[in-house]
Design a protein around this motif. Structure first.
Motif, short mmCIF file in Angstrom:
data_model
loop_
_atom_site.label_atom_id
_atom_site.label_comp_id
_atom_site.label_asym_id
_atom_site.label_seq_id
_atom_site.Cartn_x
_atom_site.Cartn_y
_atom_site.Cartn_z
N LEU A 1 0.81 -1.21 0.00
CA LEU A 1 0.00 0.00 0.00
C LEU A 1 0.85 1.27 0.00
N HIS A 2 2.07 1.16 0.48
CA HIS A 2 2.97 2.32 0.44
C HIS A 2 3.13 2.81 -0.99
N TYR A 3 3.24 1.88 -1.92
CA TYR A 3 3.52 2.22 -3.31
C TYR A 3 2.24 2.50 -4.10
N VAL A 4 1.09 2.19 -3.49
CA VAL A 4 -0.19 2.64 -4.05
C VAL A 4 -0.41 4.10 -3.66
N ALA A 5 -0.13 4.41 -2.39
CA ALA A 5 -0.41 5.74 -1.88
C ALA A 5 0.60 6.79 -2.36
N ASP A 6 1.86 6.40 -2.49
CA ASP A 6 2.91 7.39 -2.70
C ASP A 6 2.74 8.23 -3.97
N PRO A 7 2.35 7.66 -5.11
CA PRO A 7 2.18 8.52 -6.28
C PRO A 7 0.92 9.38 -6.24
N ILE A 8 -0.03 9.02 -5.36
CA ILE A 8 -1.30 9.73 -5.28
C ILE A 8 -1.23 10.91 -4.32
N LEU A 9 -0.48 10.74 -3.24
CA LEU A 9 -0.49 11.73 -2.16
C LEU A 9 0.03 13.11 -2.58
N PRO A 10 1.04 13.24 -3.45
CA PRO A 10 1.45 14.59 -3.83
C PRO A 10 0.31 15.41 -4.45
N GLY A 11 -0.51 14.78 -5.28
CA GLY A 11 -1.65 15.50 -5.86
C GLY A 11 -2.66 15.90 -4.81
N ILE A 12 -2.92 15.00 -3.87
CA ILE A 12 -3.83 15.32 -2.77
C ILE A 12 -3.28 16.47 -1.95
N ASN A 13 -1.99 16.43 -1.68
CA ASN A 13 -1.40 17.46 -0.84
C ASN A 13 -1.30 18.81 -1.54
N GLN A 14 -1.31 18.80 -2.87
CA GLN A 14 -1.41 20.07 -3.59
C GLN A 14 -2.73 20.77 -3.28
N ALA A 15 -3.77 19.96 -3.07
CA ALA A 15 -5.06 20.54 -2.72
C ALA A 15 -5.01 21.20 -1.34
N PHE A 16 -4.27 20.60 -0.40
CA PHE A 16 -4.09 21.24 0.90
C PHE A 16 -3.36 22.57 0.75
N SER A 17 -2.34 22.58 -0.08
CA SER A 17 -1.59 23.82 -0.31
C SER A 17 -2.47 24.89 -0.94
N ALA A 18 -3.33 24.47 -1.87
CA ALA A 18 -4.23 25.43 -2.51
C ALA A 18 -5.22 26.01 -1.51
N LEU A 19 -5.71 25.18 -0.59
CA LEU A 19 -6.62 25.67 0.44
C LEU A 19 -5.94 26.71 1.32
#
Length: 245
Positions: free
Chosen positions: A177-195
């Motif tokens: 699951l580490h390698y499932v989550a890792d490529p997805i999380l940067p995009g999710i965290n961009q949304a936090f930065s945008a907020l």
């Protein structure tokens, strides 16, 4: 002359008695940090009885470092919708925020874990389905609409600086699951930065970058919650984000 000398002696004695209390900064005089969110600020699985937050959770570490009074309102299991509802309707949360000098928000983790469960990935389920469910939920703005509204509600109650924690990878390196989550999380965290960027006096604490691939040290084994060392990392990046260092 003797009377004057005696009066001065009494005055000096009285001063020596009261001065420690007079000059010591009382707890009520301290600035305050209010922590909102889920089991991460609560400090879940750090040895406490689960009735109260762990004293080694990051809000208390920030408080100890920066001499702040801490109100820890993290609730294990909470998703973004529950935090938003509490800020809108519950006086305990509203009053705490009104009187806060700093606010820390950690939320969204359980929303994402719920998608993982729906895809059955915790038992080796369908990675494609996980991505589809994630994109569907994010495209519907369920998670980030709630977080945006929670920030807006917080800002309506106080102009205090807000630190918003993004999402670290909670899975160990030997977990697929580490390698499932890792490529997805940067995009999710961009949304936090945008907020954060779209709101005044809101700053991101980058938990994803701070934890990196150091889950063995920062995440409890067979768990997803931070270790004591991980909580210290969260405290450090929170202090930096708030400009307290």
């Amino acid at each position: 002359m003797k009377k004057i000398t005696k009066s001065l002696a009494v005055l000096l004695l009285a001063t020596s008695i009261v001065s420690p209390a007079t000059f010591a900064k009382s707890d009520q005089a301290k600035e305050s940090l209010v922590a909102l969110g889920d089991s991460i600020p609560f400090g879940y699985n750090l040895g406490q009885n689960y009735q109260n937050p762990a004293k080694t959770a990051y809000p208390y570490l920030i408080g100890a470092s920066e001499d702040l009074r801490v109100r820890n309102l993290g609730i294990p299991g909470w998703q973004s919708e529950q935090l938003l509802s509490a800020l809108q309707t519950e006086q305990k949360y509203r009053q705490a925020v009104i009187h806060a000098d700093y606010v820390a928000i950690t939320i969204g983790n359980n929303d994402l874990l719920q998608i993982l469960r729906e895809a059955g990935l915790e038992s080796g389920g369908n990675q494609v389905l996980f991505r589809e469910l994630l994109m569907q939920k994010l495209s519907n703005d369920d998670v980030f609409a709630n977080i945006a509204a929670a920030i807006a509600e917080t800002r309506s109650l106080t102009d205090a600086p807000i630190v918003l924690y993004n999402v670290y990878n909670p899975f160990q390196l030997n977990d697929p699951l580490h390698y499932v989550a890792d490529p997805i999380l940067p995009g999710i965290n961009q949304a936090f930065s945008a907020l954060a960027a779209s709101n005044e006096n809101v700053y991101v604490a980058d938990a994803y970058a701070a934890f990196g691939d150091n889950q063995a040290e920062y995440v409890i084994q067979n768990d997803i919650h931070p270790t004591a060392a991980g909580q210290q990392v969260l405290a450090d990046i929170g202090i930096t984000a708030l400009g307290l260092d």
